[in-house]
Motif scaffolding. Structure first.
Motif, mmCIF file in Angstrom:
data_model
loop_
_atom_site.group_PDB
_atom_site.id
_atom_site.type_symbol
_atom_site.label_atom_id
_atom_site.label_comp_id
_atom_site.label_asym_id
_atom_site.label_seq_id
_atom_site.Cartn_x
_atom_site.Cartn_y
_atom_site.Cartn_z
ATOM 1 N N GLY A 198 -6.077 8.056 2.422
ATOM 2 C CA GLY A 198 -6.178 7.512 1.229
ATOM 3 C C GLY A 198 -7.586 7.240 0.757
ATOM 4 O O GLY A 198 -7.937 7.283 -0.512
ATOM 5 N N GLY A 199 -8.245 6.804 1.691
ATOM 6 C CA GLY A 199 -9.831 6.812 1.292
ATOM 7 C C GLY A 199 -10.440 8.070 0.632
ATOM 8 O O GLY A 199 -11.293 8.193 -0.103
ATOM 9 N N THR B 72 -5.472 -4.225 2.943
ATOM 10 C CA THR B 72 -4.447 -3.806 4.067
ATOM 11 C C THR B 72 -5.128 -3.866 5.359
ATOM 12 O O THR B 72 -4.488 -4.259 6.402
ATOM 13 N N LEU C 216 -3.492 6.097 6.477
ATOM 14 C CA LEU C 216 -4.355 5.505 5.558
ATOM 15 C C LEU C 216 -6.051 5.787 5.367
ATOM 16 O O LEU C 216 -6.187 5.699 4.184
ATOM 17 N N TYR D 82 -6.418 -1.252 -0.540
ATOM 18 C CA TYR D 82 -6.924 -0.638 0.782
ATOM 19 C C TYR D 82 -7.587 -1.586 1.708
ATOM 20 O O TYR D 82 -7.269 -1.830 2.918
ATOM 21 N N MET E 242 0.995 -0.983 -0.219
ATOM 22 C CA MET E 242 0.028 -0.099 0.010
ATOM 23 C C MET E 242 0.856 1.188 -0.138
ATOM 24 O O MET E 242 0.707 2.342 -0.541
#
Lengths: 168, 964
Positions: free
Chosen positions: B247-248, B308, B244, B305, B182
């Motif tokens: 990232g969404g 992960t 993270l 995603y 990722m």
């Protein structure tokens, strides 16, 4: 222009048979206790629609169905195949799902008959409410989608007077 | 540790140090600014999107790919502002990205003004035309002003923050393979987007390409979009574990771009070309290319995603977005010096959820999704992105402070929060590490534990599980649906009369040797869907067991004879006209009592029971006004483990699993066959006068469908399921199926004492109190192991945590009120049965009287504090007798009370009149030849006392009638 020939009749029958194979996935056989129910529903629909198709043609809202097509469509497709389908999915699918399945299959059959017999040719649906042959075929298929709901209601009423019917 | 609400009622706890993260004033102002900015940006995004589609400025939005990029740019920036506003202190890096994006915007526009061709015009419809230069300068001014304001607030907020405590340096945890993947993807994306940003800017400057990049304002927006994505991905890559979720946001922007592009392709005429590097580019192709590229990027991202998150948290039940909400809730609802960190609580919930056998566990997923999304409705980031303080405030605002209502739709936010709370409590208090703090000792570690009494060998009962069932069609003489109190006694009686019986049970067969002290595991195994059953408005819990033995396996075994007054009312021809032979019924009661060895309990009693007994005596209520005594129960040589509700592993509770079913198979071999994990879908019948049930269709838990044909069918599936089965089958039309359902509505008082009571170390329900006059309520001394008690413990946040710390000093007494028959069962649109019930005022008044009397008893017994079970403790805890007159005000708002029942009754009432009942005096469904119902659903009205003995009595009484 309609063209009913023996070869085309066989073709339509073959199409029904193919659909029946698919329909049998929902129900392998009609249980003995359901046979009476099957006969009542099949006969009622077949006879009623056979007559109605002609009357609606006279009224100008349906194209003419030659009697062979009318007979095959009402007795074999609606009477036999659709009743089998109904008994197969009435306990496992929700009512909206049943109606959707019936509407889709009705559309498919009509187009097949149009292709092979040249029937179901009208350029409007119901007194010019909607235009185009698509509207005509689609509109009647939409009405055919009411089969499960109508059968459910009518069967319950009839069951009060006719013993031996299995209704949901 | 936060203060406990020992003070007068009305005080609400404040968050503990664990949650408290005091915002500075500057941070608060920054948060407000960001929310305003976010609103503006999102609105701007909407305006950009709709601009080409509707309105007077359509001619302005010609270069659709860049317009689409503009939508994405402002929306993503708006969402970033929202995320920062949710947790200013932790998201200063993201705030810096927002500022940097605005600086890039200003820079890109200045470069365009300096080196690009900006002498063109832009049409604003009826408002006229403006030069590109003018528009650019205007945008520079606007973006510049925004940048300055945001920077100013940023700096002020940054300066106001306390210096971060120097933490001992710990090595960063090793990243998992999927996390490394990722991170590589994030770095790659950062580079690609950075380059594309440069590409957009150069595109407008070079002669060969500027034909496509005509409208500079939208081109610079595209530059900013790419730069923002690039910075976001870099930020994510810097600390993949912490960042993270952002990232969404970036991927969400790509999805938005796809949706916008598709809308333009669908509704707009894109049949025009633009010159580019000597060729003519078709705008339709450009748009499709952009849509496909962004869609592929988004898809690749989301797959990576999800992988992960799943790898990091070992997810098999919850989706990552749902799990994050759960994790965030765990950090807030358990408010105190927790011995189990939130991460482990959430992990435990995930483990338990995978093993749950209930079919409605998808509700937990939906609840977590709802919890995550709910703050967005109020222009806040998703729940997991809020700071602990803001999460706490959110829950308080939308649960504690919300006006209680019976409207299910309005209750939905509160329900999602409640479910999150219950899941977290179950995981936290099922963890052994919490037991020492609350003073709980599991039975296996207590002095009176007797391992010799523990069931170890195979249970003497043959039950077929789905894989053991060979046939698809089974033919039998009598088919009983349900193996609970009614079904099991019927099976015994019918087998004794020579009949062959097939019993179908929806729940699992769990042998007593498998009963453990793990509450969550046992609740999952023994209750199934019965643990999640609530009324339509989510305000009333209807608890039922679902296992072989039915509710008798998980109930408290309390036995009350069928009350004479109630039986008289049932038989009254004007009221219910049940047509029961009361003498014969009485004989059946005696027979069942003997069969189950029902005796008054004197062993293993709840240690707190005596306090209640003494309190009632000292108050002068007992024995003259209230009959107070240990309960009668089908329990023998109780060890006092306190696990009645999760299955007795010591053979003391003589449930159907322990007695009737093994007895009948032993004494009448091959006459009773039991199949577990078999859910009956419908019973089929042929019409006629009378109609006749022919067969039933059932589904095994392994997915196989079977058909059962029988001469007679008996429905004994419990109040809710029996009515639902008849409805689902279309049987009993015209009869009041599912109507006139009643309950023994229960509401406990939790009382705290100065000395430790250890109420957990004994029979869960050991003593009762029955007013001698017909007061309409009864008392039962009651306590639970930690998880169940946590679910029922009053209070929120720190109050709840501190109440649980006083667990060993507390006791509970429940008031049960037999309600009017105004509840009903219906077919829920979500599938399965639904229960509709709002307590009547009269029943609430009875409950209020009972609770008030009980409060007096407990204060007389020495309680320091008593608490009602309400959604919020405000006004619901009392420290003096003089305060008890306020109970009425609390109770008469039923939506505020936390009410429930383990005793649903009715729905297929006994009556000789088919207008008033579903079954006649022979328990046959009116109008049917061979279909019977025999369980608590046939009660025409509530018993007001525990119903199991009456259910068994009726079954014993019904057997000869069914057999005939």
């Amino acid at each position: 222009m309609t063209h009913i020939t023996p070869i085309r009749v066989v073709g339509v029958l073959g199409f029904y048979a193919a659909l029946y194979v698919v329909i049998r996935v929902t129900k392998k056989s009609v249980a003995p206790v359901e046979k009476k129910t099957f006969l009542w529903i099949a006969t009622a629909w077949a006879v009623a629609v056979f007559i109605a198709n002609y009357l609606l043609y006279l009224a100008g809202v349906m194209s003419f169905l030659p009697w062979v097509n009318n007979f095959m469509h009402t007795f074999i497709w609606i009477g036999f195949c659709q009743t089998w389908l109904y008994l197969g999915i009435r306990e496992t699918e929700s009512l909206p799902a049943q109606c959707l399945i019936f509407g889709i299959l009705s559309l498919v059959v009509k187009y097949a008959e149009q292709r092979l017999f040249g029937t179901w040719q009208m350029d409007h649906f119901f007194f010019h409410w909607l235009h185009g042959n698509g509207a005509y075929v689609g509109g009647w298929s939409l009405l055919d989608a009411s089969y499960p709901a109508l059968t459910l209601v009518v069967a319950r009423v009839v069951a009060k007077y006719v013993p031996g019917l299995v209704v949901t | 540790m936060s203060s406990v609400g020992h003070e007068s009622c009305g005080q609400v706890s404040t968050p503990s140090a664990a949650i408290e993260l005091l915002e500075t004033a500057a941070e608060r102002r920054f948060r407000t600014l960001l929310r305003v900015l976010a609103s503006g940006l999102v609105l701007a995004g909407l305006a950009y999107w709709l601009g080409p589609l509707v309105g007077p400025f359509r001619t302005l939005y010609r270069e659709l790919p860049f317009v689409s990029n503009s939508v994405t740019k402002v929306t993503v920036l708006g969402i970033c502002c929202l995320y920062v506003s949710g947790n200013v202190r932790d998201r200063m890096g993201l705030a810096a990205i927002v500022i940097a994006a605005h600086l890039v915007s200003v820079g890109a526009m200045l470069v365009a003004l300096a080196f690009g061709k900006t002498n063109g015009t832009m049409s604003f419809g009826s408002l006229g035309v403006a030069s590109v230069r003018t528009v650019l300068w205007g945008a520079v001014g606007l973006d510049g002003a925004i940048t300055l304001v945001v920077v100013a607030f940023f700096i002020l907020a940054r300066r106001s923050q306390p210096a971060a405590a120097a933490l001992p340096s710990t090595p960063a945890p090793e990243l998992l393979v999927s996390e490394k993947r990722m991170r590589a993807f994030a770095l790659f994306a950062a580079v690609v987007f950075a380059l594309s940003g440069v590409g957009y800017e150069l595109g407008g400057l070079l002669d060969s390409t500027r034909g496509l990049f005509q409208q500079w304002p939208f081109v610079t927006n595209s530059v900013v979009m790419s730069a923002t994505f690039g910075m976001l991905w870099l930020y994510v890559a810097r600390d993949i574990r912490r960042h993270l979720p952002l990232g969404g946001v970036a991927a969400g922007g790509l999805v938005l771009s796809v949706v916008v592009g598709l809308s333009y392709l669908t509704f707009l005429n894109t049949d025009f070309t633009r010159p580019f590097a000597g060729n003519q580019l078709d705008m339709t192709d450009v748009l499709w290319g952009m849509v496909v590229l962004h869609a592929v990027c988004a898809l690749v991202f989301f797959v990576s995603y999800n992988a992960t998150w799943k790898a990091r948290f070992q997810l098999n039940f919850f989706r990552p977005v749902q799990y994050r909400a759960l994790l965030a809730a765990a950090g807030v609802v358990i408010d105190g010096p927790a011995v189990v960190p939130p991460e482990e609580v959430a992990q435990s919930v995930e483990r338990y959820a995978v093993k749950m056998t209930a079919s409605r566990t998808w509700l937990y997923r939906m609840a977590m999704l709802g919890l995550q999304a709910h703050p967005v409705l109020y222009l806040k980031p998703p729940f997991s992105e809020l700071s602990p303080r803001l999460r706490y405030e959110h829950i308080r605002t939308h649960f504690q402070k919300v006006k209680p209502t019976h409207n299910w739709l309005l209750n939905l936010p509160a329900v999602t929060i409640r479910m999150a709370q219950q899941l977290c409590f179950a995981a936290y208090y099922n963890d052994k590490r919490t037991w020492k703090a609350i003073g709980y000792v599991p039975f296996s570690e207590r002095p009176d534990y007797d391992p010799a009494r523990r069931a170890t060998g195979p249970h003497p009962l043959t039950v077929e599980r789905p894989d053991d069932v060979a046939e698809d069609v089974i033919e039998t003489e009598i088919c009983i649906i349900g193996t609970g109190a009614g079904g099991s006694i019927l099976a015994c009686q019918l087998a004794e009369r020579g009949h062959h019986v097939l019993m179908l049970e929806r729940g699992r067969y769990v042998e007593p040797r498998s009963f453990s002290e793990d509450e969550v595991e046992m609740i999952s195994d023994l209750y199934g869907d019965g643990v999640m059953q609530q009324t339509e408005d989510f305000r009333f819990t209807v608890l039922q067991g679902s296992c072989v033995g039915g509710s008798t396996t998980v109930n408290n075994a309390v036995c009350f004879d069928p009350p004479a007054g109630v039986m008289a009312r049932w038989n009254d021809p004007v009221i219910h006209d049940a047509g029961l032979d009361l003498d014969e019924l009485s004989k059946s009661t005696g027979a069942v009592r003997r069969f189950l060895s029902v005796t008054t309990q004197h062993q293993g009693l709840n240690p707190s029971g005596q306090l209640y007994v003494d309190g009632a005596a000292r108050l002068g209520l007992s024995p003259s006004l209230i009959q107070v005594a240990p309960v009668d129960a089908n329990i023998r040589d109780c060890l006092g483990c306190g696990y009645c509700n999760i299955g007795c592993a010591y053979g003391a509770k003589l449930s159907m699993l322990e007695t009737a079913l093994p007895w009948v198979q032993k004494n009448f071999p091959d006459r009773v066959r039991i199949i577990s994990e078999c859910e009956v879908q419908r019973i089929r019948a042929v019409s006629g006068s009378p109609a006749r049930a022919t067969d039933l269709r059932a589904t095994l838990s392994n997915g196989r469908r079977i058909t059962v044909k029988a001469d007679k069918f008996i429905v004994s599936a419990g109040t809710v399921a029996s009515s639902y089965l008849l409805m689902q089958s279309g049987l009993g039309r015209g009869l009041p199926v599912g109507k006139h359902v009643s309950f023994n509505m229960g509401a406990p008082i939790t009382a705290e004492f100065a000395e430790p009571l250890d109420a957990y170390a004994g029979l869960q329900i050991s003593h009762y109190g029955l007013p001698r006059a017909l007061n309409g309520f009864a008392f039962e001394v009651w306590w639970n192991p930690p998880v169940s008690q946590a679910e029922n413990m009053p209070g929120w946040f720190g109050e709840h945590f501190n109440n649980m710390l006083r667990y060993k000093n507390m006791m509970g007494v429940g008031v049960i009120v037999g309600t009017a028959g105004n509840a009903s069962i219906y077919k829920s649109p979500l599938g399965g049965p639904g229960v509709r019930y709002v307590p009547e005022q009269r029943d609430l008044a009875t409950l209020s009287r009972g609770l008030t009397m009980l409060g007096e008893i407990l204060f007389e017994a020495g309680a320091q504090r008593i608490m009602l079970n309400t959604w919020d403790l405000r006004g619901a805890q009392f420290t003096e007798k003089s305060q008890l007159d306020r109970i009425d005000a609390v109770v008469m708002k039923p939506a505020w009370m936390s009410l429930g029942t383990g005793h649903p009754q009715g729905g297929n009432a006994l009556s000789r009149d088919p207008r008033r009942g579903v079954v006649g005096a022979d328990f046959r469904v009116h109008g049917y030849e061979n279909l019977y119902v025999c369980d608590a659903s046939v009660f025409p009205s509530s018993l007001s006392v525990n119903p199991q003995l009456t259910t068994m009595t009726l079954a014993h009484y019904a057997a000869p009638r069914i057999s005939a």
